[in-house]
Design an enzyme around this catalytic site. Structure first.
Site, PDB file in Angstrom:
ATOM      1  N   GLU A  74       0.878  -1.172   0.000  1.00 24.16           N
ATOM      2  CA  GLU A  74       0.000   0.000   0.000  1.00 24.16           C
ATOM      3  C   GLU A  74       0.910   1.213   0.000  1.00 24.16           C
ATOM      4  O   GLU A  74       1.611   1.455   0.985  1.00 24.16           O
ATOM      5  CB  GLU A  74      -0.857   0.028   1.272  1.00 24.16           C
ATOM      6  CG  GLU A  74      -1.978  -0.961   1.309  1.00 24.16           C
ATOM      7  CD  GLU A  74      -3.071  -0.655   0.324  1.00 24.16           C
ATOM      8  OE1 GLU A  74      -3.081   0.457  -0.252  1.00 24.16           O
ATOM      9  OE2 GLU A  74      -3.914  -1.532   0.115  1.00 24.16           O
ATOM     10  N   CYS A  91      -2.350   9.513   3.087  1.00 17.35           N
ATOM     11  CA  CYS A  91      -2.065   9.065   1.722  1.00 17.35           C
ATOM     12  C   CYS A  91      -3.208   9.415   0.797  1.00 17.35           C
ATOM     13  O   CYS A  91      -3.030   9.494  -0.415  1.00 17.35           O
ATOM     14  CB  CYS A  91      -1.809   7.565   1.709  1.00 17.35           C
ATOM     15  SG  CYS A  91      -3.222   6.632   2.280  1.00 17.35           S
TER      16      CYS A  91
HETATM   17  P1  NAD Z   1       8.353   4.915   4.522  1.00 20.39           P
HETATM   18  O1  NAD Z   1       8.208   4.115   3.280  1.00 20.39           O
HETATM   19  O2  NAD Z   1       9.498   5.845   4.615  1.00 20.39           O
HETATM   20  O3  NAD Z   1       8.482   3.936   5.797  1.00 20.39           O
HETATM   21  C1  NAD Z   1       7.577   2.892   6.033  1.00 20.39           C
HETATM   22  C2  NAD Z   1       8.300   1.783   6.798  1.00 20.39           C
HETATM   23  O4  NAD Z   1       9.315   1.219   5.973  1.00 20.39           O
HETATM   24  C3  NAD Z   1       8.996   2.274   8.066  1.00 20.39           C
HETATM   25  O5  NAD Z   1       8.898   1.268   9.050  1.00 20.39           O
HETATM   26  C4  NAD Z   1      10.445   2.417   7.630  1.00 20.39           C
HETATM   27  O6  NAD Z   1      11.376   2.258   8.669  1.00 20.39           O
HETATM   28  C5  NAD Z   1      10.568   1.277   6.636  1.00 20.39           C
HETATM   29  N1  NAD Z   1      11.629   1.530   5.667  1.00 20.39           N
HETATM   30  C6  NAD Z   1      11.795   2.666   4.944  1.00 20.39           C
HETATM   31  N2  NAD Z   1      12.865   2.545   4.132  1.00 20.39           N
HETATM   32  C7  NAD Z   1      13.377   1.317   4.366  1.00 20.39           C
HETATM   33  C8  NAD Z   1      14.495   0.595   3.855  1.00 20.39           C
HETATM   34  N3  NAD Z   1      15.297   1.125   2.937  1.00 20.39           N
HETATM   35  N4  NAD Z   1      14.733  -0.666   4.321  1.00 20.39           N
HETATM   36  C9  NAD Z   1      13.926  -1.212   5.246  1.00 20.39           C
HETATM   37  N5  NAD Z   1      12.854  -0.577   5.784  1.00 20.39           N
HETATM   38  C10 NAD Z   1      12.586   0.661   5.349  1.00 20.39           C
HETATM   39  O7  NAD Z   1       6.965   5.657   4.731  1.00 20.39           O
HETATM   40  P2  NAD Z   1       6.625   6.835   5.759  1.00 20.39           P
HETATM   41  O8  NAD Z   1       7.371   8.046   5.340  1.00 20.39           O
HETATM   42  O9  NAD Z   1       6.750   6.343   7.149  1.00 20.39           O
HETATM   43  O10 NAD Z   1       5.058   7.057   5.498  1.00 20.39           O
HETATM   44  C11 NAD Z   1       4.522   7.968   4.584  1.00 20.39           C
HETATM   45  C12 NAD Z   1       4.199   7.258   3.298  1.00 20.39           C
HETATM   46  O11 NAD Z   1       3.248   6.225   3.528  1.00 20.39           O
HETATM   47  C13 NAD Z   1       3.546   8.158   2.256  1.00 20.39           C
HETATM   48  O12 NAD Z   1       4.145   7.894   1.008  1.00 20.39           O
HETATM   49  C14 NAD Z   1       2.091   7.733   2.246  1.00 20.39           C
HETATM   50  O13 NAD Z   1       1.419   7.949   1.045  1.00 20.39           O
HETATM   51  C15 NAD Z   1       2.216   6.281   2.547  1.00 20.39           C
HETATM   52  N6  NAD Z   1       0.959   5.770   3.072  1.00 20.39           N
HETATM   53  C16 NAD Z   1       0.235   4.922   2.286  1.00 20.39           C
HETATM   54  C17 NAD Z   1      -0.999   4.482   2.747  1.00 20.39           C
HETATM   55  C18 NAD Z   1      -1.838   3.531   1.927  1.00 20.39           C
HETATM   56  O14 NAD Z   1      -2.678   2.872   2.507  1.00 20.39           O
HETATM   57  N7  NAD Z   1      -1.673   3.455   0.632  1.00 20.39           N
HETATM   58  C19 NAD Z   1      -1.480   4.893   3.981  1.00 20.39           C
HETATM   59  C20 NAD Z   1      -0.708   5.751   4.748  1.00 20.39           C
HETATM   60  C21 NAD Z   1       0.524   6.186   4.289  1.00 20.39           C
HETATM   61  C1  SIN Z   2      -4.273   7.142   5.190  1.00 24.34           C
HETATM   62  O1  SIN Z   2      -4.262   5.910   5.388  1.00 24.34           O
HETATM   63  O2  SIN Z   2      -3.203   7.819   5.127  1.00 24.34           O
HETATM   64  C2  SIN Z   2      -5.555   7.866   5.001  1.00 24.34           C
HETATM   65  C3  SIN Z   2      -6.757   7.041   5.152  1.00 24.34           C
HETATM   66  C4  SIN Z   2      -7.982   7.903   5.179  1.00 24.34           C
HETATM   67  O3  SIN Z   2      -7.929   9.114   5.326  1.00 24.34           O
HETATM   68  O4  SIN Z   2      -9.029   7.315   5.066  1.00 24.34           O
END
Ligand code: NAD
Ligand code: SIN
Length: 480
Positions: A249, A283
């Protein structure tokens, strides 16, 4: 409620222990206070956690569904008892407004009942009569799931993988976000108090190195919510290993179209909620606003800018604030840098996003006019809305689809044929009419095509990736 039992960084085989990896800390982005200090799990501890999950799977995977359900229902109750402590942990770590953090915990509690229903509906056991006897369909767990979550919902989103995974009979190793590590231990305490057998859920704290150790371990599935960049890296890492379930996701560059049969003020309100809720750290937030050229579009834009300028910004414990800080001072600086890059490409800041204190996460809401700038198809995880203008609805849809992502989108418009057109053509897994793009329903799947994931939607459909189907033709006798 406090848990005297909870002391240590890692939770492995139902026991707390200190991490043996690098020390790290998290500061509150609203005031700079250190709110978490601890140590990452070492590589050996990650291995130990996976081994514990593997051993626990032997029993948990064969436990009756109804017994697993009972434990998870007790977990929901234990979460409820810890609501305030969990909400405070989330708010202090990432600056999320306390009222929103409380709602996050409510969502975690509700996830259990929703997941029980989804498991029965989308997985579960089913039988059909056949001329030789009957057809049986059952679902089996995969084994050990590695769970990674983002910082913006540090409780709800990992919980949204862990609960369906456990219900289906899997066991988990959860690596909490290093940007919001404080809520995960409270979740572990809730699991323990609920009577979840030791080893079924294990927690490791740490950043990329710990994540890398978990990724490389002997796992049967990787359930990930986070950024596109990380998701792609995980996908590459697991290439050639189809036996490892990978549910991704990822992010979005979500469009919101406001079309001219709508009420201008109501439309502006929906745009504000879509772009700026949780300081743009969802997100599903709208990043791009597409308005018709002409008077109506001008009116909507003026109203959005006026409202955005007046949004109240405050620390997480300010009940009157609409936006808290971003997760860190670094994230705030990155948001400004993103806006500067757009401006360098020809965008015009109608309302500039500004960092208020270089040591904290506070930024103001921004609006940029993209009329003379080439689009930059990157997710900006903060409160900045990029505005495009279209001659007609066809052009609006084309602009909306001009992204490699496909997570969320929206239309604000009172004309149903326009909605039918947009619904048929706009490529977004979450697509709303006259509702903000944020605030998805737990009763529905969540995820989108393109660079937003790998077509394994979560939420109500998480049951799908947590189990594999076993189809049997059953004849009562070998004589036929
Ligand atoms: P991120 O990808 O930086 O980190 C997520 C997890 O992955 C963390 O636990 C981090 O430590 C780990 N991680 C990151 N890089 C890594 C690597 N090189 N090796 C191993 N582990 C690693 O995400 P974030 O900045 O914490 O969150 C924000 C992002 O999440 C945004 O892009 C947002 O759109 C997305 N998001 C998606 C959804 C969805 O349901 N589609 C929901 C919420 C947030
Ligand atoms: C998110 O998972 O970052 C957003 C979900 C929502 O607003 O419903």
């Amino acid at each position: 409620m406090t848990d005297p039992s909870h002391s240590g960084d890692c939770f492995i085989t139902g026991e707390w222990m200190s991490g043996e990896g690098a020390p790290f800390q998290k500061t509150c982005p609203a005031n700079g206070d250190v709110v978490w200090t601890g140590r990452a799990a070492s590589g050996a501890q990650v291995g130990q956690a996976v081994k514990a999950a593997r051993a626990a799977f032997e029993t948990w995977g064969r436990t009756e569904q109804v017994a697993r359900q009972v434990v998870l229902e007790r977990y929901a109750e234990e979460l409820r008892l810890r609501k305030e402590a969990m909400a405070l942990a989330i708010s202090r770590d990432m600056g999320k407004l306390l009222k929103e953090a409380r709602t996050e915990v409510d969502t975690m509690v509700a996830k259990v009942a929703v997941s029980i229903k989804a498991q029965a509906d989308r997985a579960g056991e089913h039988s059909l009569p056949a001329d030789f006897g009957h057809l049986d369909l059952t679902h089996r767990p995969h084994g050990v799931m590695a769970v990674f979550g983002p910082y913006n919902f540090p409780g709800h989103l990992p919980n949204g993988h862990i609960v369906p995974a456990l219900l289906a009979g899997n066991t988990c190793v959860f690596k909490a976000s290093e940007l919001a590590p404080s809520v995960a231990p409270l979740m572990m305490d809730a699991f323990r108090a609920a009577g979840l057998p030791p080893g079924c859920v294990n927690l490791v704290q740490g950043g990329r190195e710990t994540g890398g150790d978990l990724l490389a371990a002997d796992i049967n599935g990787l359930l990930f919510t986070g950024s596109e960049h990380t998701g792609r890296m995980f996908h590459r890492f697991l290439a050639g290993r189809p036996e490892v379930i990978l549910a991704l996701e990822m992010g979005g560059n979500n469009p919101l179209i406001v079309w001219d049969s709508a009420d201008a003020e109501a439309a502006a309100d929906i745009a504000i909620q879509s772009a700026y809720l949780t300081t743009g750290q969802r997100c599903s937030c709208a990043r791009r606003l597409i308005l018709p050229k002409g008077r109506f579009g001008d009116q909507v834009l003026e109203s959005i800018v006026d409202r955005a300028r007046r949004l109240s910004i405050g620390p997480w414990n300010d009940d009157t604030a609409f936006m808290g800080p971003l997760v860190s001072a670094h994230a705030a600086a990155q948001a400004v840098a993103f806006q500067n890059k757009l401006i360098a490409g020809g965008a015009r800041a109608i309302l500039p996003l500004e960092q208020r204190d270089k040591n904290l996460g506070f930024v103001s809401a921004g609006v940029v006019d993209m009329s003379d700038a080439p689009p930059m198809d990157e997710e900006m995880f903060g409160p900045l809305l990029q505005v495009y203008r279209a001659d007609d609805i066809d052009q609006a849809i084309t602009l909306a689809n001009a992204t490699r992502f496909g997570l969320a989108g929206g239309l604000v418009c009172d004309d149903l044929p326009t909605w039918d057109l947009v619904r048929n053509r706009l490529r977004a897994g979450i697509l709303n009419l006259n509702r903000p793009t944020v605030g998805a329903s737990g009763q529905m799947p969540f995820g989108g095509p393109g660079a937003s994931g790998n077509f394994r939607p979560g939420a109500y459909y998480a049951a799908d990736y947590c189990a594999w189907p076993q189809a049997s033709q059953v004849a009562p006798s070998s004589l036929g």
